[in-house]
Design an enzyme around this catalytic site. Sequence first.
Site, PDB file in Angstrom:
ATOM      1  N   MET A 140       0.856  -1.176   0.000  1.00  0.00           N
ATOM      2  CA  MET A 140       0.000   0.000   0.000  1.00  0.00           C
ATOM      3  C   MET A 140       0.893   1.227   0.000  1.00  0.00           C
ATOM      4  O   MET A 140       1.549   1.514   0.986  1.00  0.00           O
ATOM      5  CB  MET A 140      -0.924  -0.041   1.216  1.00  0.00           C
ATOM      6  CG  MET A 140      -1.827  -1.270   1.202  1.00  0.00           C
ATOM      7  SD  MET A 140      -2.945  -1.331   2.606  1.00  0.00           S
ATOM      8  CE  MET A 140      -4.118  -0.036   2.181  1.00  0.00           C
ATOM      9  N   SER A 141       0.910   1.906  -1.117  1.00  0.00           N
ATOM     10  CA  SER A 141       1.845   3.011  -1.296  1.00  0.00           C
ATOM     11  C   SER A 141       1.396   4.263  -0.555  1.00  0.00           C
ATOM     12  O   SER A 141       2.176   5.170  -0.324  1.00  0.00           O
ATOM     13  CB  SER A 141       1.942   3.335  -2.779  1.00  0.00           C
ATOM     14  OG  SER A 141       0.669   3.774  -3.239  1.00  0.00           O
ATOM     15  N   GLY A 159      -1.372   5.661  -1.867  1.00  0.00           N
ATOM     16  CA  GLY A 159      -2.183   6.234  -2.932  1.00  0.00           C
ATOM     17  C   GLY A 159      -3.556   5.576  -2.998  1.00  0.00           C
ATOM     18  O   GLY A 159      -3.854   4.635  -2.263  1.00  0.00           O
ATOM     19  N   VAL A 160      -4.374   6.094  -3.911  1.00  0.00           N
ATOM     20  CA  VAL A 160      -5.768   5.658  -3.976  1.00  0.00           C
ATOM     21  C   VAL A 160      -5.892   4.251  -4.562  1.00  0.00           C
ATOM     22  O   VAL A 160      -6.735   3.454  -4.145  1.00  0.00           O
ATOM     23  CB  VAL A 160      -6.615   6.695  -4.757  1.00  0.00           C
ATOM     24  CG1 VAL A 160      -6.150   6.811  -6.199  1.00  0.00           C
ATOM     25  CG2 VAL A 160      -8.094   6.370  -4.695  1.00  0.00           C
ATOM     26  N   ASP A 161      -5.037   3.896  -5.534  1.00  0.00           N
ATOM     27  CA  ASP A 161      -5.187   2.609  -6.207  1.00  0.00           C
ATOM     28  C   ASP A 161      -4.970   1.425  -5.257  1.00  0.00           C
ATOM     29  O   ASP A 161      -5.803   0.516  -5.194  1.00  0.00           O
ATOM     30  CB  ASP A 161      -4.210   2.515  -7.386  1.00  0.00           C
ATOM     31  CG  ASP A 161      -4.585   3.472  -8.522  1.00  0.00           C
ATOM     32  OD1 ASP A 161      -5.798   3.689  -8.704  1.00  0.00           O
ATOM     33  OD2 ASP A 161      -3.687   3.979  -9.201  1.00  0.00           O
ATOM     34  N   LEU A 164       5.830  -0.417   1.699  1.00  0.00           N
ATOM     35  CA  LEU A 164       7.255  -0.629   1.510  1.00  0.00           C
ATOM     36  C   LEU A 164       8.022   0.653   1.813  1.00  0.00           C
ATOM     37  O   LEU A 164       7.750   1.685   1.213  1.00  0.00           O
ATOM     38  CB  LEU A 164       7.543  -1.066   0.071  1.00  0.00           C
ATOM     39  CG  LEU A 164       6.852  -2.350  -0.363  1.00  0.00           C
ATOM     40  CD1 LEU A 164       7.230  -2.676  -1.804  1.00  0.00           C
ATOM     41  CD2 LEU A 164       7.217  -3.512   0.557  1.00  0.00           C
ATOM     42  N   CYS A 205      11.180  -2.253 -10.542  1.00  0.00           N
ATOM     43  CA  CYS A 205      10.652  -2.391  -9.172  1.00  0.00           C
ATOM     44  C   CYS A 205       9.605  -3.502  -9.115  1.00  0.00           C
ATOM     45  O   CYS A 205       9.575  -4.293  -8.185  1.00  0.00           O
ATOM     46  CB  CYS A 205      10.059  -1.061  -8.707  1.00  0.00           C
ATOM     47  SG  CYS A 205       9.385  -1.111  -7.052  1.00  0.00           S
ATOM     48  N   GLY A 263      -2.367  -2.426  -6.628  1.00  0.00           N
ATOM     49  CA  GLY A 263      -3.332  -1.521  -7.240  1.00  0.00           C
ATOM     50  C   GLY A 263      -2.985  -1.179  -8.679  1.00  0.00           C
ATOM     51  O   GLY A 263      -3.408  -0.141  -9.178  1.00  0.00           O
ATOM     52  N   CYS A 277      10.017   7.833  -8.100  1.00  0.00           N
ATOM     53  CA  CYS A 277       9.798   8.064  -6.666  1.00  0.00           C
ATOM     54  C   CYS A 277      11.076   8.378  -5.914  1.00  0.00           C
ATOM     55  O   CYS A 277      11.049   9.040  -4.893  1.00  0.00           O
ATOM     56  CB  CYS A 277       9.057   6.893  -6.036  1.00  0.00           C
ATOM     57  SG  CYS A 277      10.057   5.399  -5.861  1.00  0.00           S
TER      58      CYS A 277
END
Lengths: 362, 380
Positions: free
Chosen positions: A1-2, A4-6, A26, A95, A119, A188
């Site tokens: 889960m970054s 973000g929304v996705d 991560l 990645c 996502g 990133c």
Amino acid sequence: MSGGVDSAVAAARAHEAGHDVTGVHLALARNPQTFRTGARGCCTLEDSRDARRAADVIGIPFYVWDMADQFHDSVVDDFVAEYAAGRTPNPCLRCNEKIKFTAVLDRAVALGFDAVVTGHHARLGADGRLRRSVDNGKDQSYVLAVLTRAQLDRAVFPLGDSTKAQVREEAAVRGLAVADKPDSHDICFIADGDTKGFLAKRLGATPGDVVDARTGERVGTHEGAYAYTVGQRKGLDLRVPAADGRPRYVLSITPKTNTVTVGPREDLLVDEVTASKAIWHGAATPIECDVQLRAHGEVVPAVVTVEGGTLRARLLTPARGVAAGQAIVAYQRDAAGGDAVLGSATITAAARTSVAPEAARA
Amino acid sequence: MLPEALDAYVAAAREVGNPSSLHASGRHARRVVEEARERVAAALGCRPSEVVFTGGGTESDNLAVKGIFWARKSTSLSRTGVVVSAVEHHAVLEAADWLGKHEGAQVTTLPVNAAGKVDPARLGAVLEAYGEEIGVVSVQWANNEVGTVQPIAELAALANRYGVPFHTDAVQAAGQVPVDFAASGVAALTVTGHKLGGPIGVGALLLGRDVAATPLLHGGGHERDVRSGTVDTPGVAAFAVAVEITIKTQQEYAARVAALRDDLVKRVLSVVPDALYNGDPVDRLPGNAHFSFPGCEGDALLMLLDANGVGSSTGSACSAGIAQPSHVLLAMGADDDRARSSLRFTLGHTSTAADVDALIDALPAAVERSRRATAWKTPR
């Protein structure tokens, strides 16, 4: 889960589908404190908090996994080394290949999990084939095509049947605060977006010549060939104008002589692409299919042959700006189910074997 | 919170009144605060005037370390020494570190042995070398991670011999082992509410009458001119009730929980024979069991046990949530891998034999999986 929304909506959907889901964020920056620059990138403290809050709202456990060393070795160092070798890498692809579906997946499987849910906007249906998302603009199958059969068998992409707009809407309905969070577009690990500066800091200044492909004449100098990408037009700062006065583009980068070769736009056209480290999902070749030569790039028809680890593509329509280091992804057209990935490979060379009618026009 | 403490909180919260006001409702609130102060003092062996209410352990530690350092330095500019143990809570370590970076303090860190204990002779040597040049010494009563109890009376006596104020962070110790301010000979002592069955966000610094401290918070000077800010009447009322009950029942509680803990330790070592029991086996908090599981990652174990309904703790995480190797274990001589393979199980008032059974049921499989997961770290 970054954060973000996705990934938040993907986690919610997997949880709702009855899976026993654990949220994992991560940590990819070796020193997250220095990356505290806001929503940019995928490893800031703010993103970690957003991911944790999303997990709270969904009602799943949440952990941070420290993958900074693996990320640095497999993605950041690779990124720099590829540029130094005159190629144009895709770190998101790397990645996915080395971190999300190797380091994370291996660890998860060892800990007793069955799969990694992400996502990504791509479809992975009942037939197990990786396909484009229904949202063409957001499709990420290109950066996932590097995954092997074994990796795909343990991947779940719950968002492939939705558009980004639908995902945002659903996030809002689910009460996820990240519903309106802007998309991340930048690399990133380059927080300020200055790729050239990032590379210059690591590779130093290596001045060399900019040479015109047609005349062989030195038309300028550069401070480091890594700052250039095939197809680039802006920022060449050439002192000697072309004979016909038309703009020139980067045609190739030769690390051995530290030379950047430039030429007119039509010289960018190639119709034969060679690529290594092929991942191929079994279709018999030669096969007529579509190929995509860079992220969000155009799709051209081609005849693809795979032999051993080498993939060759004869482009039926010549393409521009094909850079070594990028992936070539072969798709089988399927308007109904979504174009399906046949396989992918890393571009090593591109050439022009004939003067296509389009080239003559250009 | 203990039910009695919660009742006291709610009762006081229903009343209007600022304890600093002079009208009737203010006087009533003041009376609640002063009675709370007396109860805390009686339970912890100090005078009521030595109880300074604060916002919790971190504030009390900061007030003691910085406040006493500043007050002592103001009487002699060369008095810049700060002595802390290597296994202090971050509230003490970071406060000392900050004084070093910003206030010209010379920070000396006392090492610990493999069990996490400070050797009084080491403190003696530092005091002998620097003596009156030391502003403050701070050594925790008991460690929050490995549970080791320090020889506080002995350490305090040494500091007193050199006229150096000695502070102890007793956040973990109070209610678990006997803690008596006057008998221990310390100059300042930190306690906090939520470790004693009281509310979060209320604590106290017990500060000897003759010990000066420069305030961190300036304002109305509410608490002995050392701590400003309107006193949280319901908070301290509940805190006092909790302290009183917890201290009164400490012995009985410690005996019960230590027996449970000893059983847990024996059974963990029997199902994971190569587990290493960390900390001092004797001078230890009754509810603390701390192990290293060679070949495991503490955070993977934590996750797997949590999925089975067993809560445990690794050292600490940085602000990004990444598990860090515990500074306590590193100070005890553990290497990075051993520090990262460690996990703490804490037993308390609500713990039962069934909880220990649940841990022993879940542990072997979790250890096995966690060991497999460590393989992903190997370079590929």
